[in-house]
Design a protein around this motif. Structure first.
Motif, mmCIF file in Angstrom:
data_model
loop_
_atom_site.group_PDB
_atom_site.id
_atom_site.type_symbol
_atom_site.label_atom_id
_atom_site.label_comp_id
_atom_site.label_asym_id
_atom_site.label_seq_id
_atom_site.Cartn_x
_atom_site.Cartn_y
_atom_site.Cartn_z
ATOM 1 N N ILE A 120 15.447 -33.635 0.420
ATOM 2 C CA ILE A 120 16.482 -33.907 -0.584
ATOM 3 C C ILE A 120 15.866 -34.356 -1.906
ATOM 4 C CG2 ILE A 120 18.238 -34.467 1.148
ATOM 5 C CD1 ILE A 120 17.802 -37.412 0.511
ATOM 6 N N ASN A 121 14.567 -34.683 -1.868
ATOM 7 C CA ASN A 121 13.855 -35.037 -3.095
ATOM 8 C C ASN A 121 12.714 -34.065 -3.393
ATOM 9 O OD1 ASN A 121 15.314 -37.443 -3.872
ATOM 10 N ND2 ASN A 121 14.393 -38.431 -2.099
ATOM 11 N N ASP A 122 12.809 -32.874 -2.830
ATOM 12 C CA ASP A 122 11.778 -31.872 -3.072
ATOM 13 C C ASP A 122 11.692 -31.558 -4.571
ATOM 14 O OD1 ASP A 122 10.145 -29.724 -1.303
ATOM 15 O OD2 ASP A 122 10.851 -28.774 -3.158
ATOM 16 N N LYS A 123 10.511 -31.173 -5.031
ATOM 17 C CA LYS A 123 10.331 -30.894 -6.459
ATOM 18 C C LYS A 123 11.105 -29.665 -6.912
ATOM 19 C CE LYS A 123 5.972 -28.375 -5.726
ATOM 20 N NZ LYS A 123 4.525 -28.332 -6.061
ATOM 21 N N ARG A 124 11.470 -28.793 -5.978
ATOM 22 C CA ARG A 124 12.240 -27.601 -6.324
ATOM 23 C C ARG A 124 13.725 -27.854 -6.101
ATOM 24 N NH1 ARG A 124 9.702 -23.156 -8.811
ATOM 25 N NH2 ARG A 124 11.737 -22.219 -8.334
ATOM 26 N N ILE A 125 14.524 -27.575 -7.123
ATOM 27 C CA ILE A 125 15.955 -27.812 -7.031
ATOM 28 C C ILE A 125 16.600 -26.963 -5.946
ATOM 29 C CG2 ILE A 125 16.526 -26.116 -8.801
ATOM 30 C CD1 ILE A 125 18.769 -27.997 -9.692
ATOM 31 N N GLU A 126 16.071 -25.753 -5.721
ATOM 32 C CA GLU A 126 16.641 -24.869 -4.699
ATOM 33 C C GLU A 126 16.538 -25.487 -3.308
ATOM 34 O OE1 GLU A 126 14.968 -22.286 -8.032
ATOM 35 O OE2 GLU A 126 14.318 -24.037 -6.898
ATOM 36 N N VAL A 127 15.410 -26.145 -3.045
ATOM 37 C CA VAL A 127 15.226 -26.800 -1.747
ATOM 38 C C VAL A 127 16.144 -28.011 -1.634
ATOM 39 C CG1 VAL A 127 13.584 -27.994 -0.240
ATOM 40 C CG2 VAL A 127 12.851 -25.988 -1.544
ATOM 41 N N ARG A 128 16.238 -28.800 -2.710
ATOM 42 C CA ARG A 128 17.108 -29.977 -2.692
ATOM 43 C C ARG A 128 18.549 -29.569 -2.414
ATOM 44 N NH1 ARG A 128 14.366 -31.244 -7.580
ATOM 45 N NH2 ARG A 128 16.297 -31.127 -8.790
ATOM 46 N N GLN A 129 18.988 -28.496 -3.061
ATOM 47 C CA GLN A 129 20.373 -28.046 -2.868
ATOM 48 C C GLN A 129 20.624 -27.604 -1.440
ATOM 49 O OE1 GLN A 129 21.403 -26.535 -7.422
ATOM 50 N NE2 GLN A 129 21.095 -25.045 -5.809
ATOM 51 N N GLN A 130 19.708 -26.853 -0.871
ATOM 52 C CA GLN A 130 19.908 -26.394 0.505
ATOM 53 C C GLN A 130 19.853 -27.561 1.488
ATOM 54 O OE1 GLN A 130 20.967 -23.536 1.497
ATOM 55 N NE2 GLN A 130 20.902 -22.609 -0.545
ATOM 56 N N GLN A 158 25.967 -29.088 -7.350
ATOM 57 C CA GLN A 158 25.901 -29.927 -6.154
ATOM 58 C C GLN A 158 27.129 -30.812 -6.045
ATOM 59 O OE1 GLN A 158 22.168 -31.853 -6.934
ATOM 60 N NE2 GLN A 158 20.953 -30.279 -5.905
ATOM 61 N N GLN A 159 27.557 -31.367 -7.166
ATOM 62 C CA GLN A 159 28.737 -32.232 -7.156
ATOM 63 C C GLN A 159 29.981 -31.458 -6.747
ATOM 64 O OE1 GLN A 159 29.111 -34.679 -10.758
ATOM 65 N NE2 GLN A 159 26.895 -34.511 -11.052
ATOM 66 N N TYR A 161 30.076 -28.751 -4.897
ATOM 67 C CA TYR A 161 29.999 -28.400 -3.481
ATOM 68 C C TYR A 161 30.312 -29.604 -2.600
ATOM 69 C CZ TYR A 161 28.671 -26.153 0.819
ATOM 70 O OH TYR A 161 28.715 -25.635 2.094
ATOM 71 N N ILE A 162 29.802 -30.776 -2.968
ATOM 72 C CA ILE A 162 30.078 -31.984 -2.183
ATOM 73 C C ILE A 162 31.582 -32.254 -2.160
ATOM 74 C CG2 ILE A 162 29.782 -34.485 -2.078
ATOM 75 C CD1 ILE A 162 26.982 -34.064 -3.303
ATOM 76 N N GLU A 163 32.213 -32.176 -3.317
ATOM 77 C CA GLU A 163 33.655 -32.421 -3.389
ATOM 78 C C GLU A 163 34.428 -31.423 -2.533
ATOM 79 O OE1 GLU A 163 37.274 -32.460 -6.711
ATOM 80 O OE2 GLU A 163 35.177 -32.460 -7.362
ATOM 81 N N ASN A 164 34.104 -30.146 -2.654
ATOM 82 C CA ASN A 164 34.790 -29.124 -1.859
ATOM 83 C C ASN A 164 34.576 -29.331 -0.370
ATOM 84 O OD1 ASN A 164 35.846 -27.860 -4.103
ATOM 85 N ND2 ASN A 164 34.199 -26.349 -4.251
ATOM 86 N N SER A 165 33.368 -29.722 -0.010
ATOM 87 C CA SER A 165 33.068 -29.965 1.403
ATOM 88 C C SER A 165 33.902 -31.110 1.944
ATOM 89 C CB SER A 165 31.574 -30.261 1.566
ATOM 90 O OG SER A 165 31.268 -30.552 2.916
ATOM 91 N N LEU A 166 34.013 -32.189 1.184
ATOM 92 C CA LEU A 166 34.797 -33.345 1.632
ATOM 93 C C LEU A 166 36.283 -32.999 1.750
ATOM 94 C CD1 LEU A 166 33.168 -36.218 -0.464
ATOM 95 C CD2 LEU A 166 32.879 -35.782 1.978
ATOM 96 N N ARG A 194 34.253 -40.418 -10.477
ATOM 97 C CA ARG A 194 35.235 -39.332 -10.473
ATOM 98 C C ARG A 194 35.887 -39.165 -9.107
ATOM 99 N NH1 ARG A 194 32.178 -36.043 -12.425
ATOM 100 N NH2 ARG A 194 31.625 -34.629 -10.733
ATOM 101 N N MET A 195 35.109 -39.332 -8.057
ATOM 102 C CA MET A 195 35.634 -39.164 -6.704
ATOM 103 C C MET A 195 36.615 -40.273 -6.314
ATOM 104 S SD MET A 195 34.580 -36.291 -5.544
ATOM 105 C CE MET A 195 34.824 -35.801 -7.252
ATOM 106 N N MET A 196 36.456 -41.459 -6.889
ATOM 107 C CA MET A 196 37.416 -42.530 -6.603
ATOM 108 C C MET A 196 38.817 -42.106 -7.010
ATOM 109 S SD MET A 196 35.468 -46.032 -7.713
ATOM 110 C CE MET A 196 33.679 -46.134 -7.573
ATOM 111 N N ALA A 197 38.925 -41.415 -8.148
ATOM 112 C CA ALA A 197 40.231 -40.934 -8.585
ATOM 113 C C ALA A 197 40.680 -39.735 -7.762
ATOM 114 C CB ALA A 197 40.183 -40.567 -10.066
#
Length: 314
Positions: A120-130, A158-159, A161-166, A194-197
């Motif tokens: 989740i902290n990989d230097k590549r954004i593609e890896v972090r996203q997956q 990412q934000q 996708y997280i919202e849609n997943s929840l 934003r998610m609190m609202a």
């Protein structure tokens, strides 16, 4: 010529795999152990072959439910594809790591947390996203626990996708987003605000009110928007008192908030000092004055026309 030959080999293998998977899943007379052994010995020798096999299984998995998905996962392991993907997960190639995370996520195959968390902290954004997608897809509780461990910004994608997943996939309890309002990454703070609202966490209004004084403009902005969406009655009196000490962007947001949640009287409290403001603020202020006056005019006209109607008689 090489491309044509490769395409033909791909199509031939896809046809073989299609027939094989169909028989494995739906033919009761299919000798699974024997046929799996023969397929591996005859057709699954290279990375090229294994990738095509994975793709075919993912296609079946996407279109099937229930018991069949369990059989697909079992076949995935029997064909040696699980070992192949796990090997990729541990390589230094970001493409292979990202691809393996995607496959494991789609098939809902659990692997040790120790292999996922560093990614989740990989230097590549593609890896972090997956890695984030994997965690969200497989979480039964605490789906956002990874936020405590990230040290890179959450992208807008990412934000979303997280919202849609929840909202659409996760079946557990929605986490209390106030736990991240002091996160070291401002993107996580803004997302949590934003998610609190979005999830109507009205119990967190006091925490949100403290953020309209935050040192970072974007966080103040997000707090104002969320409190406005939650229609908190104490928001506008506080913003009115802060207006002239705020940044240009926040002043614009305050005017927008008054339009949707405030009153003409609250707007007029800015009038005396408005001539010292930048032209863009003045323009929006006077537009807003016109908006409120037009609403008042409509209401007065409506009352006037009502009074002029003759009384009903029996």
């Amino acid at each position: 010529m090489n491309k044509i030959l490769k395409l033909k080999r791909r199509q031939a293998l896809e046809h073989i795999l299609l027939n094989f998977i169909n028989a494995y899943l739906f033919d009761e007379d299919f000798d699974k152990d024997k046929e799996v052994f023969m397929l591996k010995e005859t057709h699954l020798h290279t990375d090229f072959h294994l990738k095509i096999a994975i793709k075919q299984l993912l296609m079946f998995n996407e279109n099937l439910k229930g018991e069949s998905t369990g059989m697909i996962k079992a076949l995935f392991k029997l064909l040696g594809l699980h070992d192949y993907v796990m090997k990729d997960l541990k390589t230094n190639s970001w493409q292979r790591k990202a691809r393996s995370l995607y496959v494991l996520s789609q098939l809902s195959i659990k692997v040790p947390d120790g292999l996922i968390e560093p990614l989740i902290n990989d230097k590549r954004i593609e890896v972090r996203q997956q890695a984030i997608l994997y965690i969200l897809n497989l979480s039964e509780t605490n789906p956002l626990g990874f936020l405590n461990k990230i040290d890179s910004s959450l992208t807008l994608w990412q934000q979303i996708y997280i919202e849609n997943s929840l909202k659409n996939a996760y079946k557990g309890d929605i986490p209390d987003f106030s736990q991240w309002i002091h996160h070291r990454m401002s993107s996580v703070v803004r997302f949590s605000v934003r998610m609190m609202a979005e999830f109507n966490q009205f119990q967190n209004i006091p925490a949100l009110m403290t953020l309209i004084e935050h040192k970072e403009e974007t966080i103040r902005m997000e707090a104002i928007r969320s409190l406005g969406k939650m229609q908190h009655t104490e928001l506008l009196p506080n913003l009115v008192s802060r207006f002239y000490n705020e940044t240009h962007a926040i002043k614009q947001e305050i005017l927008r908030t008054i339009r949707y949640n405030g009153t003409y009287k609250q707007l007029l409290s800015f009038r005396l000092g408005m001539y010292q403001e930048k032209d863009s603020i003045k323009v929006n202020y006077f537009r807003l004055e016109h908006y409120f006056r037009s609403k008042l005019s409509v209401n007065l006209d409506g009352i006037d026309s009502t009074l002029k109607k003759p009384l009903l008689t029996t």
